[in-house]
Design a protein around this motif. Structure first.
Motif, PDB file in Angstrom:
ATOM      1  N   ARG A 295      -3.751   3.147  -8.600  1.00 44.93           N
ATOM      2  CA  ARG A 295      -3.428   3.933  -7.395  1.00 44.93           C
ATOM      3  C   ARG A 295      -4.614   3.903  -6.458  1.00 44.93           C
ATOM      4  N   GLY A 296      -4.366   4.275  -5.208  1.00 43.27           N
ATOM      5  CA  GLY A 296      -5.438   4.376  -4.245  1.00 43.27           C
ATOM      6  C   GLY A 296      -6.066   5.757  -4.253  1.00 43.27           C
ATOM      7  N   PRO A 297      -6.986   6.028  -3.327  1.00 39.02           N
ATOM      8  CA  PRO A 297      -7.623   7.341  -3.257  1.00 39.02           C
ATOM      9  C   PRO A 297      -6.600   8.442  -3.004  1.00 39.02           C
ATOM     10  N   GLN A 298      -6.821   9.603  -3.600  1.00 37.81           N
ATOM     11  CA  GLN A 298      -5.951  10.744  -3.380  1.00 37.81           C
ATOM     12  C   GLN A 298      -6.785  12.024  -3.365  1.00 37.81           C
ATOM     13  N   THR A 299      -6.158  13.095  -2.943  1.00 36.17           N
ATOM     14  CA  THR A 299      -6.850  14.377  -2.899  1.00 36.17           C
ATOM     15  C   THR A 299      -7.449  14.701  -4.260  1.00 36.17           C
ATOM     16  N   GLY A 300      -8.697  15.085  -4.260  1.00 38.31           N
ATOM     17  CA  GLY A 300      -9.382  15.381  -5.507  1.00 38.31           C
ATOM     18  C   GLY A 300     -10.393  14.315  -5.885  1.00 38.31           C
ATOM     19  N   ASP A 301     -10.185  13.083  -5.394  1.00 38.73           N
ATOM     20  CA  ASP A 301     -11.194  12.044  -5.602  1.00 38.73           C
ATOM     21  C   ASP A 301     -12.423  12.367  -4.764  1.00 38.73           C
ATOM     22  N   LEU A 302     -13.546  11.817  -5.147  1.00 36.55           N
ATOM     23  CA  LEU A 302     -14.795  12.086  -4.443  1.00 36.55           C
ATOM     24  C   LEU A 302     -15.025  11.073  -3.324  1.00 36.55           C
ATOM     25  N   SER A 303     -15.700  11.500  -2.281  1.00 36.60           N
ATOM     26  CA  SER A 303     -16.023  10.586  -1.180  1.00 36.60           C
ATOM     27  C   SER A 303     -17.010   9.517  -1.633  1.00 36.60           C
ATOM     28  N   THR A 304     -17.634   9.737  -2.772  1.00 36.25           N
ATOM     29  CA  THR A 304     -18.569   8.750  -3.323  1.00 36.25           C
ATOM     30  C   THR A 304     -17.863   7.662  -4.113  1.00 36.25           C
ATOM     31  N   ASP A 305     -16.530   7.798  -4.298  1.00 41.34           N
ATOM     32  CA  ASP A 305     -15.756   6.768  -4.990  1.00 41.34           C
ATOM     33  C   ASP A 305     -15.320   5.698  -3.992  1.00 41.34           C
ATOM     34  N   LEU A 306     -15.574   4.450  -4.301  1.00 44.13           N
ATOM     35  CA  LEU A 306     -15.193   3.339  -3.439  1.00 44.13           C
ATOM     36  C   LEU A 306     -14.147   2.506  -4.178  1.00 44.13           C
ATOM     37  N   PHE A 307     -12.964   2.382  -3.605  1.00 46.97           N
ATOM     38  CA  PHE A 307     -11.861   1.659  -4.224  1.00 46.97           C
ATOM     39  C   PHE A 307     -11.869   0.215  -3.720  1.00 46.97           C
ATOM     40  N   VAL A 308     -12.070  -0.730  -4.622  1.00 44.07           N
ATOM     41  CA  VAL A 308     -12.168  -2.147  -4.269  1.00 44.07           C
ATOM     42  C   VAL A 308     -10.861  -2.837  -4.664  1.00 44.07           C
ATOM     43  N   ALA A 309     -10.137  -3.338  -3.681  1.00 50.50           N
ATOM     44  CA  ALA A 309      -8.817  -3.924  -3.908  1.00 50.50           C
ATOM     45  C   ALA A 309      -8.923  -5.289  -4.584  1.00 50.50           C
ATOM     46  N   PHE A 310      -7.927  -5.606  -5.469  1.00 56.81           N
ATOM     47  CA  PHE A 310      -7.954  -6.948  -6.051  1.00 56.81           C
ATOM     48  C   PHE A 310      -6.579  -7.581  -6.257  1.00 56.81           C
ATOM     49  N   ALA A 311      -5.463  -6.839  -6.160  1.00 59.99           N
ATOM     50  CA  ALA A 311      -4.152  -7.455  -6.380  1.00 59.99           C
ATOM     51  C   ALA A 311      -3.050  -6.527  -5.897  1.00 59.99           C
ATOM     52  N   LYS A 312      -1.822  -7.057  -5.932  1.00 57.81           N
ATOM     53  CA  LYS A 312      -0.629  -6.312  -5.538  1.00 57.81           C
ATOM     54  C   LYS A 312       0.306  -6.183  -6.731  1.00 57.81           C
ATOM     55  N   ASP A 313       0.924  -5.022  -6.851  1.00 57.01           N
ATOM     56  CA  ASP A 313       1.887  -4.721  -7.919  1.00 57.01           C
ATOM     57  C   ASP A 313       3.094  -4.045  -7.280  1.00 57.01           C
ATOM     58  N   GLY A 314       4.128  -3.865  -8.052  1.00 60.02           N
ATOM     59  CA  GLY A 314       5.279  -3.077  -7.641  1.00 60.02           C
ATOM     60  C   GLY A 314       5.666  -2.165  -8.789  1.00 60.02           C
ATOM     61  N   VAL A 315       5.996  -0.919  -8.478  1.00 67.44           N
ATOM     62  CA  VAL A 315       6.430   0.020  -9.508  1.00 67.44           C
ATOM     63  C   VAL A 315       7.940   0.183  -9.411  1.00 67.44           C
ATOM     64  N   SER A 316       8.615  -0.007 -10.530  1.00 67.05           N
ATOM     65  CA  SER A 316      10.057   0.202 -10.592  1.00 67.05           C
ATOM     66  C   SER A 316      10.346   1.165 -11.738  1.00 67.05           C
TER      67      SER A 316
END
Length: 351
Positions: free
Chosen positions: A121-142
């Motif tokens: 998942r990507g950043p959401q409420t509750g995560d810290l501003s010091t967390d950096l999310f580095v993207a690497f692929a695409k998925d789909g949830v079914s």
């Protein structure tokens, strides 16, 4: 079209390009104790198998170039014995299971214990501003249903919202799926555990971008995500969220273990769109909907933006010109994921 568990055996005939990826890397902790300088991760169940393969291939790449000093890449599975000592000199920690638990472990330790967290998942409420999310692929949830059970081949977003908020509790209430007449049978809806990134993403997707609160009819028991081998799924009325990429990796990539397999389940469609193409790959028409997601590796911002050897090692693996973005495509395809365009892979976001 339903993708039945029988197709798992057809995976033995996958194409030569996929067959070159080592089968049996779907689930494995590091075979050695990582060194203190190594880049070590924990967290998401959804991306653990492909990160394990990245570890094998990246480390082999370094060895092949004669590099004996650069930090190696290692990844600890979401489940298994606990606690774990992630690397030489590390403080033992409870094994993090899921994106949220991995991010919490990243935030409660230093790079002497955890260097990155796998996140579906990507950043959401509750995560810290010091967390950096580095993207690497695409998925789909079914979602997946019991093979041969009472669930239809397709459910709409409205259906899934109704099932998980308990306004729909019986298959006979599903009236918007052409050609389907649901039996008078109670739906048994399951969700993964609370730290699961797949759970968080799915509840947001069926809520139109706002996470729904599961109703009291949703089963209290939380099976491990993306694994249909749990006995609770030997039930004609069972359904659960499922990563389409992980399913493709299991069924068509041959990446399974005794537990990390579809088991009693097969993957279904949402809003009439099949997550899997006729070529047994992730469907771009599906990942372009609200059910498509980017998956990430989360690092500490200060370490990513630093000028020391640790920052260089992180970027050499996860950055836009790092090994995953330049050389990881075969692994990603084998494990069911879509590659991101140049510049998107290795891009960063935060709260």
């Amino acid at each position: 079209m339903r993708h039945t568990a029988a197709k798992l055996f057809a995976a033995l005939a996958i194409t030569t390009s996929l067959a070159t990826i080592a089968v049996g890397q779907a689930s494995a902790d590091p075979a050695v104790t990582p060194a203190a300088q190594d880049i070590v991760g924990v967290g998401s169940d959804t991306t653990q198998a492909v990160l394990n393969q990245f570890s094998t291939d990246y480390n082999a790449y370094l060895t092949g170039t004669g590099d004996t000093t650069s930090p190696r890449l290692y990844s600890w599975d979401a489940t298994g014995t606990s606690p774990i000592t992630t690397k030489t000199g590390a403080t033992s920690i409870a094994r993090p299971n899921g994106s949220g638990a991995g991010i919490s472990a990243l935030n409660s330790t230093t790079d002497s214990t955890v260097d990155f967290a796998r996140a579906s998942r990507g950043p959401q409420t509750g995560d810290l501003s010091t967390d950096l999310f580095v993207a690497f692929a695409k998925d789909g949830v079914s979602w997946a249903g019991n093979t041969g059970g009472n669930a239809p081949a397709n459910l709409t977003t409205a259906d899934l919202n109704g099932i998980y908020t308990c306004s729909i509790t019986n298959w006979s209430q599903i009236t918007d799926v052409p050609g389907y007449t649901g039996p008078n049978a109670t739906i048994d809806a399951y969700l993964p555990q609370i730290n699961s990134g797949t759970r968080a993403f799915f509840l947001s997707a069926i809520g139109g971008g706002t996470a729904v609160t599961p109703g009291s009819c949703v089963e209290a028991y939380n099976p491990e995500e993306n694994e249909g081998t749990d006995a609770v799924f030997n039930d004609p009325n069972a359904i659960t969220p499922y990563s389409a990429a992980h399913y493709i990796g299991q069924v068509y990539g041959g990446h399974t273990t005794s537990t990390d397999a579809p088991g009693y389940l097969d993957l279904r469609s949402v809003d009439g769109i099949n997550p899997i193409t006729s070529s047994n790959t992730l469907n771009p028409s599906y990942t372009s909907t609200a059910y498509g997601r980017t998956v990430y590796n989360v690092v500490r911002n200060a370490e990513w933006t630093g000028t020391d050897a640790h920052a260089a090692a992180l970027k050499a693996i996860f950055g836009t010109t790092g090994w995953i973005c330049k050389s990881g495509a075969a692994d990603l395809h084998s494990f069911g994921f879509q590659t991101l365009p140049f510049g998107a892979c290795g891009s960063t976001i935060h709260i």
